[in-house]
Design a protein around this motif. Structure first.
Motif, mmCIF file in Angstrom:
data_model
loop_
_atom_site.group_PDB
_atom_site.id
_atom_site.type_symbol
_atom_site.label_atom_id
_atom_site.label_comp_id
_atom_site.label_asym_id
_atom_site.label_seq_id
_atom_site.Cartn_x
_atom_site.Cartn_y
_atom_site.Cartn_z
ATOM 1 N N ILE A 218 0.647 7.232 3.662
ATOM 2 C CA ILE A 218 -0.727 6.975 4.133
ATOM 3 C C ILE A 218 -0.740 7.154 5.652
ATOM 4 C CG2 ILE A 218 -2.675 5.344 4.108
ATOM 5 C CD1 ILE A 218 -1.383 3.804 1.886
ATOM 6 N N SER A 219 -1.859 7.696 6.180
ATOM 7 C CA SER A 219 -1.981 7.845 7.638
ATOM 8 C C SER A 219 -2.212 6.473 8.270
ATOM 9 C CB SER A 219 -3.134 8.773 7.990
ATOM 10 O OG SER A 219 -4.362 8.115 7.763
ATOM 11 N N LYS B 271 -7.641 0.630 8.277
ATOM 12 C CA LYS B 271 -9.041 0.365 7.897
ATOM 13 C C LYS B 271 -9.252 -0.990 7.211
ATOM 14 C CE LYS B 271 -10.877 4.701 7.625
ATOM 15 N NZ LYS B 271 -11.014 5.901 6.772
ATOM 16 N N PRO B 272 -8.537 -1.304 6.105
ATOM 17 C CA PRO B 272 -8.820 -2.579 5.413
ATOM 18 C C PRO B 272 -8.266 -3.801 6.148
ATOM 19 C CG PRO B 272 -7.015 -1.433 4.335
ATOM 20 C CD PRO B 272 -7.513 -0.513 5.401
ATOM 21 N N SER C 54 -4.376 5.518 10.472
ATOM 22 C CA SER C 54 -5.786 5.099 10.558
ATOM 23 C C SER C 54 -6.292 4.611 9.190
ATOM 24 C CB SER C 54 -6.654 6.231 11.103
ATOM 25 O OG SER C 54 -6.441 7.397 10.353
ATOM 26 N N THR C 55 -5.863 5.249 8.098
ATOM 27 C CA THR C 55 -6.272 4.797 6.757
ATOM 28 C C THR C 55 -5.653 3.434 6.442
ATOM 29 O OG1 THR C 55 -6.288 7.117 6.070
ATOM 30 C CG2 THR C 55 -6.381 5.491 4.319
ATOM 31 N N LEU C 56 -4.391 3.259 6.835
ATOM 32 C CA LEU C 56 -3.722 1.967 6.635
ATOM 33 C C LEU C 56 -4.449 0.860 7.377
ATOM 34 C CD1 LEU C 56 0.160 2.225 7.049
ATOM 35 C CD2 LEU C 56 -1.088 1.255 5.125
ATOM 36 N N THR D 219 1.595 9.795 9.911
ATOM 37 C CA THR D 219 1.636 9.327 8.520
ATOM 38 C C THR D 219 2.863 8.433 8.314
ATOM 39 O OG1 THR D 219 0.540 11.352 7.824
ATOM 40 C CG2 THR D 219 1.653 10.104 6.116
ATOM 41 N N SER E 157 0.840 -1.207 0.000
ATOM 42 C CA SER E 157 0.000 0.000 0.000
ATOM 43 C C SER E 157 0.870 1.249 0.000
ATOM 44 C CB SER E 157 -0.903 0.041 1.240
ATOM 45 O OG SER E 157 -1.698 -1.108 1.303
ATOM 46 N N VAL F 227 -2.274 13.480 13.523
ATOM 47 C CA VAL F 227 -2.221 12.422 12.490
ATOM 48 C C VAL F 227 -0.796 11.905 12.306
ATOM 49 C CG1 VAL F 227 -2.642 11.885 10.048
ATOM 50 C CG2 VAL F 227 -4.201 13.412 11.292
ATOM 51 N N THR G 247 7.812 7.059 9.966
ATOM 52 C CA THR G 247 6.526 7.663 10.323
ATOM 53 C C THR G 247 6.782 9.059 10.861
ATOM 54 O OG1 THR G 247 6.372 7.008 12.649
ATOM 55 C CG2 THR G 247 5.695 5.361 11.023
#
Lengths: 110, 110
Positions: A32-33, A39-40, A35-37, A71, A26, A69, A63
């Motif tokens: 990518i943040s 999610k899936p 939390s977005t990482l 990232t 990904s 946030v 990071t």
């Protein structure tokens, strides 16, 4: 030399896990943040953070926290180590065949 | 595609273990018999054989039995898989920077 070995051990250990490799896949598209990482991924945020720590300690990601946030992004240092280890092993092996080939085509000594 | 993923998972799992990487380091110098490989390793022959099976299933080594001696050698197929995965991730990431650079140097639209 010894710290290099530790770094190689860490990077290969980090890459041995399929979730961590999926995270790197990904991230190779761009930062990518956390939390977005997460999610899936079918796991707790705490488990994701633990994977990210292992990746960061192996220099495979970096990071950064801006405000609230955090990232993540690819860090090439760890990739370079692993790439070199693999290529070196392959080249040693291939060179051995080149030497064998040279011996076989050498004119016979009389 | 799916079997490719299984092969990549196997190869990275195999490389995640330091004993298996040490075995590959020895073998990159040339083929070695199982018993010679096992000598410097502080484990039972059965444990060594298990590591060799994992390496063989990942296409990182090949073994061949001649008479009573089983000999191991590097198999490049597994190395190529891992090398490609690492390089692809790195290139994706580097290309992203190239695109960003191109955007930043583009003449401003009026």
């Amino acid at each position: 030399m010894h710290s290099q070995q530790v770094a190689i051990d860490r990077a290969f250990h980090a890459l041995g896990d399929p979730t961590r490799r999926a995270i790197l896949e990904s991230l190779s598209q761009g930062p990518i943040s956390v939390s977005t990482l997460a999610k899936p991924l079918d796991m707790t945020l705490a488990a994701v953070v633990q994977h990210l720590q292992i990746l960061e300690e192996s220099n495979l990601i970096r990071t950064e926290k801006v405000g609230r946030v955090r990232t993540c992004q690819i860090e090439l240092k760890g990739f370079a180590l692993v790439e070199k280890w693999i290529t070196d092993r392959r080249l040693l092996w291939e060179r051995r065949f080149d030497r064998l080939g040279a011996l076989l085509t050498e004119p016979e000594q009389k």
